[in-house]
Design a protein around this motif. Structure first.
Motif, mmCIF file in Angstrom:
data_model
loop_
_atom_site.group_PDB
_atom_site.id
_atom_site.type_symbol
_atom_site.label_atom_id
_atom_site.label_comp_id
_atom_site.label_asym_id
_atom_site.label_seq_id
_atom_site.Cartn_x
_atom_site.Cartn_y
_atom_site.Cartn_z
ATOM 1 N N ALA A 1 56.345 16.560 69.667
ATOM 2 C CA ALA A 1 55.313 17.081 68.754
ATOM 3 C C ALA A 1 53.953 17.186 69.462
ATOM 4 O O ALA A 1 53.806 16.803 70.630
ATOM 5 N N GLY B 1 55.012 16.220 73.085
ATOM 6 C CA GLY B 1 56.115 17.020 73.630
ATOM 7 C C GLY B 1 55.679 18.172 74.506
ATOM 8 O O GLY B 1 56.494 19.027 74.864
ATOM 9 N N TYR B 2 54.391 18.186 74.861
ATOM 10 C CA TYR B 2 53.891 19.339 75.624
ATOM 11 C C TYR B 2 53.691 18.961 77.095
ATOM 12 O O TYR B 2 52.585 18.781 77.570
ATOM 13 N N LYS C 1 59.138 20.494 81.345
ATOM 14 C CA LYS C 1 60.424 19.853 81.028
ATOM 15 C C LYS C 1 61.292 19.582 82.258
ATOM 16 O O LYS C 1 62.436 19.168 82.145
ATOM 17 N N LEU D 1 61.505 17.931 70.509
ATOM 18 C CA LEU D 1 60.872 18.983 71.302
ATOM 19 C C LEU D 1 61.237 20.374 70.808
ATOM 20 O O LEU D 1 60.877 21.374 71.442
ATOM 21 N N GLY D 2 61.977 20.443 69.688
ATOM 22 C CA GLY D 2 62.466 21.736 69.198
ATOM 23 C C GLY D 2 63.764 22.117 69.888
ATOM 24 O O GLY D 2 64.049 21.668 71.007
ATOM 25 N N VAL D 3 64.557 22.942 69.182
ATOM 26 C CA VAL D 3 65.847 23.389 69.730
ATOM 27 C C VAL D 3 65.645 24.622 70.596
ATOM 28 O O VAL D 3 64.751 25.415 70.321
ATOM 29 N N ASP E 1 56.799 15.374 62.879
ATOM 30 C CA ASP E 1 55.783 16.024 62.030
ATOM 31 C C ASP E 1 55.924 15.542 60.587
ATOM 32 O O ASP E 1 54.929 15.331 59.893
ATOM 33 N N ARG F 1 61.134 26.458 53.572
ATOM 34 C CA ARG F 1 60.574 26.469 54.922
ATOM 35 C C ARG F 1 60.049 27.857 55.265
ATOM 36 O O ARG F 1 59.016 28.021 55.904
ATOM 37 N N ARG G 1 59.048 32.190 60.793
ATOM 38 C CA ARG G 1 60.414 31.787 61.146
ATOM 39 C C ARG G 1 61.460 32.810 60.712
ATOM 40 O O ARG G 1 62.648 32.607 60.914
ATOM 41 N N ARG H 1 64.169 33.784 63.267
ATOM 42 C CA ARG H 1 65.148 32.708 63.481
ATOM 43 C C ARG H 1 66.077 32.607 62.281
ATOM 44 O O ARG H 1 67.281 32.416 62.420
HETATM 45 N N1 UDP Z 1 57.543 20.877 70.335
HETATM 46 C C1 UDP Z 1 57.280 20.032 71.400
HETATM 47 N N2 UDP Z 1 57.199 20.552 72.642
HETATM 48 C C2 UDP Z 1 57.398 21.871 72.908
HETATM 49 C C3 UDP Z 1 57.689 22.725 71.817
HETATM 50 C C4 UDP Z 1 57.758 22.195 70.536
HETATM 51 O O1 UDP Z 1 57.119 18.830 71.220
HETATM 52 O O2 UDP Z 1 57.324 22.271 74.085
HETATM 53 C C5 UDP Z 1 57.625 20.285 68.998
HETATM 54 C C6 UDP Z 1 56.803 20.943 67.923
HETATM 55 O O3 UDP Z 1 55.455 20.495 68.009
HETATM 56 C C7 UDP Z 1 57.523 20.445 66.671
HETATM 57 C C8 UDP Z 1 58.970 20.372 67.136
HETATM 58 O O4 UDP Z 1 58.944 20.402 68.556
HETATM 59 O O5 UDP Z 1 57.075 19.169 66.336
HETATM 60 C C9 UDP Z 1 59.845 21.527 66.674
HETATM 61 O O6 UDP Z 1 59.841 21.560 65.309
HETATM 62 P P1 UDP Z 1 60.750 22.557 64.480
HETATM 63 O O7 UDP Z 1 60.647 22.121 63.071
HETATM 64 O O8 UDP Z 1 60.436 23.972 64.826
HETATM 65 O O9 UDP Z 1 62.174 22.136 65.010
HETATM 66 P P2 UDP Z 1 63.399 22.995 65.505
HETATM 67 O O10 UDP Z 1 63.909 23.697 64.278
HETATM 68 O O11 UDP Z 1 62.905 23.936 66.566
HETATM 69 O O12 UDP Z 1 64.299 21.947 66.017
#
Ligand code: UDP
Length: 251
Positions: free
Chosen positions: A113, A140-141, A144, A168-170, A198, A221, A228, A231
């Motif tokens: 996050a 998470g920034y 990687k 970190l998100g999918v 979050d 959502r 979104r 997606r």
């Molecule tokens: N995020 C992160 N690093 C990155 C990109 C995204 O930490 O390089 C975080 C972003 O801040 C959020 C989470 O990953 O807290 C992704 O949330 P989302 O609800 O979009 O989850 P997803 O459906 O992608 O798993």
């Protein structure tokens, strides 16, 4: 216990046929294991990603526990005639494990996050679950791979956390933990939980009960985050493709 459960294949991804209680028991047993385990919580959007880009199958099927985070996967399993017990929401499974760690005394690390979010999540969760020890946080920034990523792994190891949340998100989170699991020395259970930090931090809200009960969390959502839409178009594609696969006997 940790791998003693039935798996149900939904469009190529093997899901554990477990209830939230059983998933919690499995993750708890993993905490006492002698190897690093990964927990993935893909939804229909991710299964559709695998269908469209089959390279992702190996990644998602490599999880030690893979549970369906969404009504779409549960619906598809039903269409295919091999029902799953129900949805296991990652955000809920994560919180259940925080309660387990608070009771057992295992340290937890929050990774992911935007800056400040993991710290706020830790503050809120520690006051919600007395005894919980969040032994480290990192946003998470970061890059990687390479040095920056190795420094994050070193910080997780130094914390001694037994439970690691990777948010970190999918599919970045699943890729990162898979690339780095061999380097982990203390963490036993690594849970990929998307936007859960979050939610724990109060930065994002889960859908109200009505939407959850009626399998409309995706709609809520979408109203909150209209960007979104691209997606989310994977969801109708996924269900349509599941009916087609069933009819063609290719499920
Ligand atoms: N995020 C992160 N690093 C990155 C990109 C995204 O930490 O390089 C975080 C972003 O801040 C959020 C989470 O990953 O807290 C992704 O949330 P989302 O609800 O979009 O989850 P997803 O459906 O992608 O798993």
């Amino acid at each position: 216990m940790t791998n003693n459960f039935q798996k149900i294949n939904v469009r190529g991804v093997d899901f554990a046929a477990v209830t939230p209680d059983e998933a919690t028991a499995i993750c708890t047993a993993m905490l006492d294991g002698d190897r690093v385990c990964t927990v993935f919580t893909p939804n229909a959007e991710i299964v559709q990603l695998c269908v469209e880009q089959p390279d992702y199958y190996d990644l998602y099927n490599s999880g030690d526990l893979v549970v369906p985070d969404g009504a779409g996967v549960v619906k598809a399993a039903k269409i295919l005639g091999r029902p799953l017990p129900g949805k296991v929401a990652g955000v809920e499974l994560g919180e259940r494990m925080l309660a387990v760690c608070a009771a057992r005394g295992d340290g937890v690390y929050f990774l992911g996050a935007k800056p400040g979010v993991a710290e706020e999540a830790a503050k809120r969760m520690c006051s919600k679950y007395p005894g919980l020890s969040v032994v480290g946080t990192h946003d998470g920034y970061f890059k990687k791979s390479g040095e920056e990523s190795d420094a994050v792994v070193a910080a997780v190891n130094a914390s001694g956390a037994g439970l690691l949340f990777v948010c970190l998100g999918v599919p970045v989170q699943e890729r990162w933990i898979t690339d780095n699991r061999e380097k982990l020395t203390a963490a036993r259970v690594c849970m990929c939980l998307g936007g859960s930090l979050d939610v724990y931090a109060g930065v994002a809200q889960r859908a109200p009960k009505f939407f959850v009960d009626h399998s409309l969390e995706w709609f809520y959502r979408l109203m909150k985050e209209p960007k979104r839409i691209g997606r989310m178009m994977k969801l109708p594609k996924f269900l349509f493709g599941t009916y087609l696969a069933k009819i063609r006997g290719k499920a």
